[in-house]
Design a protein around this motif. Structure first.
Motif, mmCIF file in Angstrom:
data_model
loop_
_atom_site.group_PDB
_atom_site.id
_atom_site.type_symbol
_atom_site.label_atom_id
_atom_site.label_comp_id
_atom_site.label_asym_id
_atom_site.label_seq_id
_atom_site.Cartn_x
_atom_site.Cartn_y
_atom_site.Cartn_z
ATOM 1 N N ILE A 106 -27.300 -51.379 43.957
ATOM 2 C CA ILE A 106 -26.624 -50.205 43.398
ATOM 3 C C ILE A 106 -25.894 -50.577 42.116
ATOM 4 O O ILE A 106 -25.882 -49.805 41.143
ATOM 5 N N TYR A 133 -25.212 -40.644 46.065
ATOM 6 C CA TYR A 133 -24.601 -41.619 45.160
ATOM 7 C C TYR A 133 -25.171 -41.471 43.764
ATOM 8 O O TYR A 133 -24.446 -41.509 42.761
ATOM 9 N N GLU A 186 -23.774 -38.208 42.006
ATOM 10 C CA GLU A 186 -22.396 -38.311 41.522
ATOM 11 C C GLU A 186 -22.290 -39.252 40.331
ATOM 12 O O GLU A 186 -21.581 -38.968 39.361
ATOM 13 N N SER A 244 -19.456 -33.513 45.922
ATOM 14 C CA SER A 244 -19.998 -33.737 44.572
ATOM 15 C C SER A 244 -20.337 -32.442 43.849
ATOM 16 O O SER A 244 -20.807 -32.477 42.701
#
Length: 446
Positions: A72, A115, A118, A172
């Protein structure tokens, strides 16, 4: 085993700053830096990326990531490098990188939709804020020099389009809404290919849909929002502005069509009419819908035949399958999911007729957990053997014996394209019936 080129690239990315790099080596260096978790090297590569497109899937999608490496931080490093580059282009007119498209669609499972959504929304807002501040500074500078009320606008950098799949949940929602509403004026622009809404209201979903670029959206998933017929009737008209939309996924959370009251019947007709306004729709997923004779009403207004229809765990009656067999969808269907429905009784004969009508085109057939036994499989085999294009056959969760499975595998050898058959553990391998162990016990075998 890694190639010599890959091993040499690994040696190069181990040092920083990077040496001068030939253009054709950028892809392998990016791949190695990503797999070895070198975010600073990735930022250096993105800053001088010599191609107009950077496609994650093509660069790293086919490589296996090392264990415990979710990478990530590397994805975020790439996003931040693009942000930094766009800020530089604003501050230094005439300095433009080659990168115009960052393709982040179909990222591996470890990088969650939420993820990604956002992180990209924050990046877009950061660039938009910097752009606005830069324009304000420029306006004040020109006013001070000329004394005029207006100033000629500075040339706008071409910017970068980010192709991505967006999964939007309530936390989000606000930041994504703001990022999308920054619109075409921003130098970092989100282009959504797949949109998934989780636990949002109909009005929130509409707000986001109206802010999306209409040229890119191909898939919409509304399974995780409780909308009802009323909510669907608000959202579906907004989908007609997306000419490339091919796939729509709904589920029982959206609507229950069983035992329709007069107002619900009107709602069904309204939804059917709105589905008919989606000319590019080729894939429809109706998970756990309580259809019970309403499939005809729901699909009757579609302008073109479906290529994929998923009715997993739907409540069906013979009339639903009869309609499907006689419709213009049947000879066009390539993917059919009927899993989770009892076909051992009144639905079995209509199922056979449906498979006859779809046999020339069907590539994927899922009949898992359909309460079928050896006699059903034996009766179905002649029809299955007519499906000459079949690639996948799912039969797990059914009570089948070793003899029946051997017969199935032997007789389907004549299907040239059949690559995968997923079947249950044979029931005669156990003293108890497989159903006595619970649904989760029957794992699929290949």
């Amino acid at each position: 085993m890694d190639s010599l080129l890959f091993l040499c690239a690994r040696h190069v990315v181990a040092q920083r700053p990077l040496p001068s790099i030939p253009t054709h080596l950028y892809p392998v260096l990016f791949q190695v830096a990503f797999l070895d978790r070198k975010p600073l090297v990735l930022q250096d590569l993105v800053a001088t990326w010599p191609f107009p497109v950077l496609n994650f899937q093509r660069l790293v999608g086919h490589r296996e990531l090392p264990e415990n490496n979710n990478s990530i931080d590397c994805v975020l490093a790439v996003i931040q490098a693009v942000v930094t580059q766009l800020k530089r282009e604003l501050e230094e007119p005439g300095r433009h990188s080659s990168l115009r498209v960052l393709d982040m669609t179909a990222l591996p499972a470890w990088f969650t939709f939420e993820y990604n959504t956002e992180a990209l929304a924050k990046a877009c807002l950061e660039v938009s804020k910097h752009q606005q501040e830069f324009q304000r500074r420029g306006s004040k500078w020109h006013k001070g020099r000329s004394g005029g009320d207006t100033a000629a606008a500075a040339p706008q950098p071409p910017g970068v389009d980010v192709l991505t799949d967006l999964k939007v949940i309530l936390p989000s929602y606000g930041i994504l809404r703001d990022a999308l509403q920054a619109g075409a004026a921003a130098t970092l622009r989100l282009k959504c290919r797949e949109f998934l809404a989780g636990e949002l209201t109909a009005s929130e979903i509409v707000t986001l849909l109206e802010s999306l670029d209409p040229s890119c959206l191909r898939r919409v998933n509304l399974c995780y929002s409780r909308l009802g017929l009323k909510g669907l009737s608000v959202i579906l008209p907004r989908l007609s502005r997306f000419p490339e939309l091919r796939s729509l996924e709904l589920c029982y959370r959206n609507v229950n069509l069983q035992y329709p009251k007069p107002e619900k019947a009107n709602g069904i007709r309204c939804v059917a009419k709105q589905l008919g306004m989606l000319p590019g729709l080729r894939e429809l997923k109706l998970g756990s819908f309580q259809l019970s004779g309403n499939l005809c009403q729901l699909l009757c207004d579609l302008q073109a035949p479906l290529e994929s229809l998923e009715l997993a765990s739907c409540s069906l009656v013979p009339a639903d399958l009869a309609f499907l067999s006689q419709s213009f969808h049947a000879p066009a269907l390539k993917r059919l999911d009927l899993s989770g429905r009892d076909f051992s009784q009144s639905l079995f004969e209509p199922l056979q007729l449906l498979l006859v009508e779809t046999s020339a085109s069907l590539l994927y057939l899922d009949l898992s957990y359909c309460d079928m036994n050896d006699s059903h499989l034996e009766a179905l085999l002649p029809t299955l053997r007519r499906c000459s294009c079949l690639h996948y056959l799912g039969l797990y969760g059914n009570s089948l014996s070793t003899a029946a499975l051997k017969d199935l595998l032997q007789k389907t050898l004549e299907l040239p394209d059949l690559k995968l058959v997923v079947y249950p553990h044979p029931r005669d391998c156990y003293r108890l019936e497989p159903s006595d162990f619970g649904r989760g016990f029957q794992r699929g075998c290949v």
